[in-house]
Design a protein around this motif. Sequence first.
Motif, PDB file in Angstrom:
ATOM      1  N   LEU A 156       0.740  -1.299  -0.003  1.00 23.88           N
ATOM      2  CA  LEU A 156       0.040  -0.145   0.016  1.00 23.88           C
ATOM      3  C   LEU A 156       0.976   1.264  -0.060  1.00 23.88           C
ATOM      4  CD1 LEU A 156      -2.835  -1.057   2.430  1.00 23.88           C
ATOM      5  CD2 LEU A 156      -2.768  -1.289  -0.052  1.00 23.88           C
ATOM      6  N   ILE A 157       1.812   1.287   0.537  1.00 22.54           N
ATOM      7  CA  ILE A 157       3.041   2.215   0.445  1.00 22.54           C
ATOM      8  C   ILE A 157       3.882   2.183  -0.616  1.00 22.54           C
ATOM      9  CG2 ILE A 157       4.470   1.411   2.131  1.00 22.54           C
ATOM     10  CD1 ILE A 157       3.833   5.119   1.749  1.00 22.54           C
ATOM     11  N   LEU A 158       4.440   1.040  -1.131  1.00 24.68           N
ATOM     12  CA  LEU A 158       5.383   0.896  -2.085  1.00 24.68           C
ATOM     13  C   LEU A 158       5.358   2.066  -3.312  1.00 24.68           C
ATOM     14  CD1 LEU A 158       6.498  -2.857  -1.931  1.00 24.68           C
ATOM     15  CD2 LEU A 158       7.858  -1.006  -1.118  1.00 24.68           C
ATOM     16  N   PRO A 159       3.937   2.008  -3.753  1.00 18.74           N
ATOM     17  CA  PRO A 159       3.807   2.727  -5.122  1.00 18.74           C
ATOM     18  C   PRO A 159       4.288   4.158  -4.825  1.00 18.74           C
ATOM     19  CG  PRO A 159       1.865   1.710  -4.867  1.00 18.74           C
ATOM     20  CD  PRO A 159       2.809   1.463  -3.693  1.00 18.74           C
ATOM     21  N   PHE A 216       6.910   6.472   9.032  1.00 18.46           N
ATOM     22  CA  PHE A 216       6.623   7.883   8.181  1.00 18.46           C
ATOM     23  C   PHE A 216       7.587   8.504   7.470  1.00 18.46           C
ATOM     24  CE2 PHE A 216       2.427   7.517  10.962  1.00 18.46           C
ATOM     25  CZ  PHE A 216       1.970   6.433  10.473  1.00 18.46           C
ATOM     26  N   GLU A 217       8.624   8.930   8.480  1.00 17.33           N
ATOM     27  CA  GLU A 217       9.760   9.487   8.025  1.00 17.33           C
ATOM     28  C   GLU A 217      10.402   8.912   7.073  1.00 17.33           C
ATOM     29  OE1 GLU A 217      11.744  10.130  11.851  1.00 17.33           O
ATOM     30  OE2 GLU A 217      11.561  12.298  11.683  1.00 17.33           O
ATOM     31  N   THR A 218      10.593   7.421   7.104  1.00 22.02           N
ATOM     32  CA  THR A 218      11.342   6.875   6.108  1.00 22.02           C
ATOM     33  C   THR A 218      10.585   6.770   4.761  1.00 22.02           C
ATOM     34  OG1 THR A 218      12.422   5.441   7.737  1.00 22.02           O
ATOM     35  CG2 THR A 218      12.259   4.685   5.520  1.00 22.02           C
ATOM     36  N   ALA A 219       9.426   6.728   4.776  1.00 24.10           N
ATOM     37  CA  ALA A 219       8.381   6.871   3.718  1.00 24.10           C
ATOM     38  C   ALA A 219       8.389   7.913   2.924  1.00 24.10           C
ATOM     39  CB  ALA A 219       7.148   6.156   3.777  1.00 24.10           C
ATOM     40  N   HIS A 249      10.246   8.886  -0.725  1.00 28.44           N
ATOM     41  CA  HIS A 249       9.246   9.506  -1.772  1.00 28.44           C
ATOM     42  C   HIS A 249       9.958  10.690  -2.351  1.00 28.44           C
ATOM     43  CE1 HIS A 249       5.675  11.159  -3.612  1.00 28.44           C
ATOM     44  NE2 HIS A 249       6.100  12.277  -2.990  1.00 28.44           N
ATOM     45  N   ARG A 250      10.505  11.388  -1.400  1.00 33.80           N
ATOM     46  CA  ARG A 250      11.051  12.963  -1.630  1.00 33.80           C
ATOM     47  C   ARG A 250      12.474  12.799  -2.416  1.00 33.80           C
ATOM     48  NH1 ARG A 250       8.466  17.442  -1.675  1.00 33.80           N
ATOM     49  NH2 ARG A 250      10.286  18.769  -0.913  1.00 33.80           N
ATOM     50  N   GLU A 251      13.109  11.985  -2.195  1.00 31.57           N
ATOM     51  CA  GLU A 251      14.441  11.465  -2.977  1.00 31.57           C
ATOM     52  C   GLU A 251      14.044  11.033  -4.253  1.00 31.57           C
ATOM     53  OE1 GLU A 251      16.547   8.400  -0.870  1.00 31.57           O
ATOM     54  OE2 GLU A 251      17.009   9.755   0.813  1.00 31.57           O
ATOM     55  N   GLY A 252      12.960  10.214  -4.561  1.00 35.68           N
ATOM     56  CA  GLY A 252      12.406   9.922  -5.680  1.00 35.68           C
ATOM     57  C   GLY A 252      11.804  10.963  -6.668  1.00 35.68           C
ATOM     58  N   ALA A 285      14.022   2.068  -4.096  1.00 34.73           N
ATOM     59  CA  ALA A 285      13.973   2.358  -2.808  1.00 34.73           C
ATOM     60  C   ALA A 285      13.033   1.411  -2.415  1.00 34.73           C
ATOM     61  CB  ALA A 285      13.420   3.947  -2.332  1.00 34.73           C
ATOM     62  N   GLY A 286      12.670   0.566  -2.986  1.00 33.51           N
ATOM     63  CA  GLY A 286      11.468  -0.537  -2.554  1.00 33.51           C
ATOM     64  C   GLY A 286      12.149  -1.513  -1.495  1.00 33.51           C
ATOM     65  N   GLU A 287      13.333  -1.800  -1.586  1.00 36.57           N
ATOM     66  CA  GLU A 287      13.758  -2.999  -0.625  1.00 36.57           C
ATOM     67  C   GLU A 287      14.121  -2.263   0.755  1.00 36.57           C
ATOM     68  OE1 GLU A 287      14.638  -6.225   0.972  1.00 36.57           O
ATOM     69  OE2 GLU A 287      13.953  -6.009  -1.088  1.00 36.57           O
ATOM     70  N   GLU A 288      14.625  -0.974   0.581  1.00 35.48           N
ATOM     71  CA  GLU A 288      14.778  -0.127   2.058  1.00 35.48           C
ATOM     72  C   GLU A 288      13.581   0.109   2.571  1.00 35.48           C
ATOM     73  OE1 GLU A 288      16.603   4.097   3.771  1.00 35.48           O
ATOM     74  OE2 GLU A 288      16.896   3.493   1.408  1.00 35.48           O
TER      75      GLU A 288
END
Length: 184
Positions: A27-30, A66-69, A73-76, A36-39
């Motif tokens: 639900l969060i991977l997209p 939440f911070e990690t996600a 996301h921002r890095e992406g 970054a999926g593995e991290e």
Amino acid sequence: MPPHCDTMDGPVVKAARAALQRANVNLILPYVPERAGEELRRAFERTMRVRSLSPEASETVDYWFFETAVRLHREGEGAPYTGLKPAGLDEGPVVPRAEKAVETGDLEPVTTFLYRALRDQLHERFHAATARKHYDENDVAAAREYVQAYLGFIVYAHSIHTAMAGSSHTHAEAGEGALTGHRH
């Protein structure tokens, strides 16, 4: 853009919260780039293990997740991560309208709002330039006012066109850092 993806009530944290509640990392991977999926998966697994220890542990590890996600996301997007922002920040007039359009399937309120805002800005800048067009060539101050208004109109129109023709999600130039070709 006003705060959105890095807020506690933004779409990334909402998806991360749903992933934890439903124990489904998909639900969060997209929201993060594939690389970054593995991290994110490892962070999710650690979070799920620690959540069961206590309500205090769950609150702390959830926030870390939440911070990690959001960071991934921002890095992406090619944008810097500057920490999670609180819920309830002013997102400006467009983001809520755009979100509601997706929810309801009705684009017309967004189209009408953007058209009116663009029309008003173009008219204002155009009239500022044309009102200053006929100045005495020996009045350098008046000439400068015209040049500023003229260039302001031209640059604004160009910027709008560039934004319309550009990718729609990345903060950086498209490329390796681009998440999905969207901008916000």
